[in-house]
Write a protein that holds these residues in place. Structure first.
Motif, PDB file in Angstrom:
ATOM      1  N   LEU A   1      16.464  40.299  -9.264  1.00 13.19           N
ATOM      2  CA  LEU A   1      15.520  40.089  -8.288  1.00 13.19           C
ATOM      3  C   LEU A   1      13.917  39.621  -8.722  1.00 13.19           C
ATOM      4  O   LEU A   1      13.521  38.957  -8.107  1.00 13.19           O
ATOM      5  N   ASN A   2      13.502  40.336  -9.796  1.00 16.87           N
ATOM      6  CA  ASN A   2      12.149  39.729 -10.242  1.00 16.87           C
ATOM      7  C   ASN A   2      11.205  40.140  -9.145  1.00 16.87           C
ATOM      8  O   ASN A   2      10.168  39.123  -9.144  1.00 16.87           O
ATOM      9  N   ALA A   3      11.172  41.224  -8.368  1.00 17.45           N
ATOM     10  CA  ALA A   3      10.128  41.305  -7.207  1.00 17.45           C
ATOM     11  C   ALA A   3       9.086  42.246  -7.974  1.00 17.45           C
ATOM     12  O   ALA A   3       9.273  42.812  -8.956  1.00 17.45           O
ATOM     13  N   ASP A   4       7.876  41.802  -7.103  1.00 15.21           N
ATOM     14  CA  ASP A   4       6.679  42.639  -7.520  1.00 15.21           C
ATOM     15  C   ASP A   4       6.391  43.822  -6.896  1.00 15.21           C
ATOM     16  O   ASP A   4       5.677  44.771  -7.386  1.00 15.21           O
ATOM     17  N   VAL A   5       7.069  43.972  -5.650  1.00 16.17           N
ATOM     18  CA  VAL A   5       7.148  45.321  -4.916  1.00 16.17           C
ATOM     19  C   VAL A   5       8.745  45.362  -4.548  1.00 16.17           C
ATOM     20  O   VAL A   5       9.288  44.633  -4.067  1.00 16.17           O
ATOM     21  N   VAL A   6       9.265  46.684  -4.591  1.00 13.94           N
ATOM     22  CA  VAL A   6      10.689  46.887  -4.360  1.00 13.94           C
ATOM     23  C   VAL A   6      10.749  48.202  -3.487  1.00 13.94           C
ATOM     24  O   VAL A   6      10.306  49.155  -4.172  1.00 13.94           O
ATOM     25  N   GLY A   7      11.268  48.378  -2.444  1.00 15.00           N
ATOM     26  CA  GLY A   7      11.485  49.351  -1.712  1.00 15.00           C
ATOM     27  C   GLY A   7      12.912  49.847  -2.104  1.00 15.00           C
ATOM     28  O   GLY A   7      13.809  48.974  -1.806  1.00 15.00           O
ATOM     29  N   LEU A   8      13.175  51.061  -2.513  1.00 12.11           N
ATOM     30  CA  LEU A   8      14.486  51.457  -2.671  1.00 12.11           C
ATOM     31  C   LEU A   8      15.055  52.548  -1.999  1.00 12.11           C
ATOM     32  O   LEU A   8      14.301  53.522  -1.481  1.00 12.11           O
ATOM     33  N   MET A   9      16.302  52.685  -1.726  1.00 15.92           N
ATOM     34  CA  MET A   9      16.991  53.729  -0.765  1.00 15.92           C
ATOM     35  C   MET A   9      17.991  54.292  -1.724  1.00 15.92           C
ATOM     36  O   MET A   9      18.364  53.685  -2.802  1.00 15.92           O
ATOM     37  N   GLU A  10      18.277  55.672  -1.582  1.00 22.00           N
ATOM     38  CA  GLU A  10      19.635  56.380  -1.756  1.00 22.00           C
ATOM     39  C   GLU A  10      19.001  56.908  -3.521  1.00 22.00           C
ATOM     40  O   GLU A  10      19.908  56.600  -4.085  1.00 22.00           O
ATOM     41  N   VAL A  11      17.949  57.092  -3.567  1.00 19.30           N
ATOM     42  CA  VAL A  11      17.447  57.467  -5.004  1.00 19.30           C
ATOM     43  C   VAL A  11      17.363  58.903  -4.845  1.00 19.30           C
ATOM     44  O   VAL A  11      16.853  59.625  -3.806  1.00 19.30           O
ATOM     45  N   GLU A  12      17.969  59.865  -5.780  1.00 17.80           N
ATOM     46  CA  GLU A  12      18.030  61.210  -5.748  1.00 17.80           C
ATOM     47  C   GLU A  12      16.577  61.831  -5.642  1.00 17.80           C
ATOM     48  O   GLU A  12      15.477  61.537  -6.175  1.00 17.80           O
ATOM     49  N   ASN A  13      16.464  62.666  -4.753  1.00 19.18           N
ATOM     50  CA  ASN A  13      15.263  63.553  -4.218  1.00 19.18           C
ATOM     51  C   ASN A  13      15.099  64.646  -5.282  1.00 19.18           C
ATOM     52  O   ASN A  13      15.215  65.658  -4.999  1.00 19.18           O
ATOM     53  N   ASN A  14      14.453  64.443  -6.334  1.00 19.26           N
ATOM     54  CA  ASN A  14      14.250  65.306  -7.286  1.00 19.26           C
ATOM     55  C   ASN A  14      13.058  64.903  -8.087  1.00 19.26           C
ATOM     56  O   ASN A  14      12.871  65.011  -9.326  1.00 19.26           O
ATOM     57  N   GLY A  15      12.013  64.927  -7.275  1.00 15.05           N
ATOM     58  CA  GLY A  15      10.521  64.515  -7.915  1.00 15.05           C
ATOM     59  C   GLY A  15      10.535  63.124  -8.161  1.00 15.05           C
ATOM     60  O   GLY A  15      11.148  62.322  -7.690  1.00 15.05           O
ATOM     61  N   ASP A  16       9.840  62.793  -9.404  1.00 14.58           N
ATOM     62  CA  ASP A  16       9.873  61.585 -10.127  1.00 14.58           C
ATOM     63  C   ASP A  16      10.760  61.355 -11.121  1.00 14.58           C
ATOM     64  O   ASP A  16      11.100  60.318 -11.645  1.00 14.58           O
ATOM     65  N   THR A  17      11.648  62.286 -11.086  1.00 17.03           N
ATOM     66  CA  THR A  17      12.801  62.336 -12.302  1.00 17.03           C
ATOM     67  C   THR A  17      13.490  60.965 -12.343  1.00 17.03           C
ATOM     68  O   THR A  17      13.831  60.172 -13.116  1.00 17.03           O
ATOM     69  N   ALA A  18      14.165  60.674 -11.028  1.00 20.14           N
ATOM     70  CA  ALA A  18      15.328  59.783 -10.877  1.00 20.14           C
ATOM     71  C   ALA A  18      14.642  58.518 -10.903  1.00 20.14           C
ATOM     72  O   ALA A  18      15.140  57.360 -11.790  1.00 20.14           O
ATOM     73  N   VAL A  19      13.427  58.329 -10.124  1.00 16.09           N
ATOM     74  CA  VAL A  19      12.605  56.908  -9.981  1.00 16.09           C
ATOM     75  C   VAL A  19      12.246  56.407 -11.367  1.00 16.09           C
ATOM     76  O   VAL A  19      12.097  55.461 -11.733  1.00 16.09           O
ATOM     77  N   LYS A  20      11.661  57.597 -12.268  1.00 18.24           N
ATOM     78  CA  LYS A  20      11.141  57.417 -13.618  1.00 18.24           C
ATOM     79  C   LYS A  20      12.076  56.847 -14.438  1.00 18.24           C
ATOM     80  O   LYS A  20      11.926  55.832 -15.189  1.00 18.24           O
ATOM     81  N   ALA A  21      13.293  57.507 -14.423  1.00 18.17           N
ATOM     82  CA  ALA A  21      14.446  56.839 -15.539  1.00 18.17           C
ATOM     83  C   ALA A  21      14.593  55.539 -14.821  1.00 18.17           C
ATOM     84  O   ALA A  21      14.995  54.654 -15.912  1.00 18.17           O
ATOM     85  N   LEU A  22      15.034  55.104 -13.678  1.00 17.47           N
ATOM     86  CA  LEU A  22      15.124  53.914 -13.595  1.00 17.47           C
ATOM     87  C   LEU A  22      14.169  52.830 -13.846  1.00 17.47           C
ATOM     88  O   LEU A  22      14.233  51.953 -14.501  1.00 17.47           O
ATOM     89  N   VAL A  23      12.808  53.385 -13.695  1.00 17.48           N
ATOM     90  CA  VAL A  23      11.712  52.459 -14.261  1.00 17.48           C
ATOM     91  C   VAL A  23      11.570  52.126 -15.627  1.00 17.48           C
ATOM     92  O   VAL A  23      11.386  51.267 -16.191  1.00 17.48           O
ATOM     93  N   ASP A  24      11.785  53.332 -16.190  1.00 17.77           N
ATOM     94  CA  ASP A  24      11.994  53.305 -17.661  1.00 17.77           C
ATOM     95  C   ASP A  24      12.820  52.335 -18.336  1.00 17.77           C
ATOM     96  O   ASP A  24      12.661  51.460 -19.216  1.00 17.77           O
TER      97      ASP A  24
END
Length: 562
Positions: A313-336
């Motif tokens: 996608l190479n997008a500059d901003v991405v809205g994501l759905m269905e990410v585990e609601n466990n603080g920043d843990t899941a989104v951080k793992a994806l970004v890393d």
């Protein structure tokens, strides 16, 4: 030369014998014991046999053989001397492993029964092969004329000479099934394409593999390439059966699908100086054995595919759905992991100030080199939201017009716990439509209070449904309706029908700055067995790419903000 009386008698006798042989050849051969019913009498003109429960003896020619233990354990016969009633079928399924071959003329005795809606003979007391014959497939075209149903062809050998399009592959790996339709793929009646459920039902047909085996070792239509929804076939030939509440064709000749919907390696060009996307990740969880991966291997496979999709996608901003609601843990793992693929520090994320209590929440990632958050992130504590929205304004890093992302995931269409107005109202919008409308009203109010809103996300509502109308009525403009041609405007496939659940709607001022929009069809057209799961999925099909990284296709927009 004069003939003697004896010679003349010999000639007359020979001629008479030849005439008898010609007459016999002109008449269809019969088995020694006569049938007591025609197949059409067993089938009748209704959905059930008028002879249900009675023992009958029928004669016919074998048109299809599925007798193996991994198949249907029976064969199909068809009457070579059909009756004159087009409303009665001349074919019948015989549940028997008595050895026969296609083209055998057989006399079959057995009980006429209805098995899950299919008229068949079972048990069978006798199968006698008494000659050979040939049955030509009946030419059939969908939809049938005059509102007729396929019941009149149940058990018969058919040929569909028209072009039929694969409109769903969900059960291809599990049961060897694909749904095809006449006139192109089917769209959800509430997606604004002008279709109705009745017309869709008349246009579609389930194609099976002649087997009751789950997870077949050989998956149909996967050699030399995997079938995608949108591919088409012509001349589909097989016998018609009835199973699980619908008609199905069991092919007697291999069906060959043309590659009419090739897998798109990259999204279409959308232009602009800032690219914005929306993507439902299909339960990205770092906690195992919940809604996402069950094992570390599956999690790695899932993360690899999601990373490939986001990189593509190479997008500059991405809205994501269905990410585990466990603080920043899941989104951080994806970004890393994404940064490992595209460069350290390329992406970061916005911390959700009020993610709610659901197991999943919406998230927002962005490239700090391209955009800068303008002010703090906001949400809503309105109890109408099952998964509260995430609201964040951005400015282009090099200057330009500010815009505000409003990331959403509305209430699903599932009916569990629905009461009152949230129950299915029979209008095609399924359950919790009233809740989604209320959520849309709340989002419309949020959008009215921010600069240049861009409302994105999985709204669990198709384009012509009330929640989307509520948003457009509030002054937001759907961007895929502007830039994506109708036959490509879908992001999800359910029950053989395509539709757009994932939306991007801009305020009127921002809409003038949208340079393009596309839906990257990497998921909804792909068979399920290509995904990250290891159960049921043959390992040879897994690829570390973007395809079937989710069940929703991502939406991508270009913005000209300078």
């Amino acid at each position: 030369m004069r003939r003697t009386a004896a010679a003349v008698a010999t000639v007359l006798t020979a001629g008479l014998a030849a005439g008898v042989q010609q007459a016999a050849a002109a008449e269809p051969p019969t088995c020694g014991t006569p049938a007591d019913h025609q197949i059409a009498e067993v089938q009748g003109s209704g959905n059930a046999s008028p002879l249900n429960g009675q023992t009958v003896r029928v004669e016919g020619v074998v048109t299809a053989d599925f007798q193996r233990s991994d198949q249907l354990k029976g064969f199909f016969v068809q009457d070579p001397t059909p009756d004159a009633d087009p409303g009665t079928s001349d074919g019948l399924f015989v549940y028997s492993t008595k050895e026969v071959a296609i083209g055998d003329r057989v006399l079959v005795a057995g009980k006429a029964v209805e098995y899950n809606g299919l008229t068949e003979l079972s048990p069978v007391s006798a199968v006698d092969v008494c000659g050979t014959g040939r049955i030509a497939p009946a030419a059939v075209r969908l939809p049938l004329k005059g509102g007729a149903t396929l019941e009149r062809y149940e058990g018969m050998l058919l040929r569909f000479g028209q072009r039929l399009t694969a409109t769903e592959t969900y059960q291809l790996g599990r049961y060897g099934q694909v749904t095809v339709s006449a006139g192109g793929r089917l769209f959800q009646p509430t997606d604004g394409h002008g279709s109705t459920q009745a017309r869709n039902d008349a246009r579609k047909l389930l194609v099976d593999d002649g087997s009751n085996v789950q997870n077949p070792e050989t998956i149909p239509y996967t050699d030399p390439r995997v079938l995608r929804s949108g591919d088409s076939t012509t001349g589909l030939t097989g016998v018609l059966t009835y199973q699980f509440g619908g008609y199905a064709l069991q092919p007697t000749k291999p069906a060959h699908f043309a590659n009419e919907n090739p897998a798109p390696e990259r999204p279409e060009h959308v232009g602009g100086d800032v690219r914005v996307a929306s993507f439902n990740t299909l339960n990205w969880f770092t906690t195992l054995n919940k809604r996402g991966a069950n094992t570390a291997e599956e999690q790695e496979r899932q993360l690899t595919k999601l990373t490939a999709a986001l990189k593509g996608l190479n997008a500059d901003v991405v809205g994501l759905m269905e990410v585990e609601n466990n603080g920043d843990t899941a989104v951080k793992a994806l970004v890393d992991r994404l940064n490992q693929a595209v460069g350290a520090g390329t992406y970061t994320w916005v911390r959700h100030p009020y993610p709610g209590t659901d197991e999943i929440h919406v998230a927002l990632i962005y490239k700090p080199a391209k955009v800068t958050p303008a002010g703090a992130a906001r949400s809503s504590q309105d109890p109408i939201f099952d998964r509260p929205p995430l609201v964040q304004a951005f400015r282009p890093r090099r200057g330009g017009t500010e815009f505000t992302m409003v990331v959403n995931h509305f209430k699903s269409k599932g009916c569990g716990g629905a009461t009152g107005p949230d129950q299915d109202q029979g209008d095609g919008q399924s359950c919790y439509n009233a809740r989604r409308v209320a959520q849309a009203k709340a989002i419309g109010a949020i959008a009215a209070g921010v600069r240049n809103p861009l409302v994105v996300g999985d709204l669990n509502a198709y384009t012509a449904e009330d929640p989307v109308k509520e948003l457009t009525g509030a002054g937001l403009v759907g961007q895929t309706q502007r830039f994506v041609r109708p036959d490509r405007r879908y992001s999800y496939v359910f029950d053989g029908q395509s539709g757009e659940l994932d939306h991007a709607l801009a305020g009127k001022g921002l809409s003038r700055r949208v340079t393009g929009a596309t839906i990257w069809h990497i998921n909804s057209d792909e068979p399920v067995f290509l995904d990250y799961n290891t159960e049921y999925n043959p390992p040879r099909f897994y690829r570390p790419d973007a395809f079937r990284s989710s069940d929703h296709d991502p939406v991508l927009l270009g913005l000209n903000l300078r």
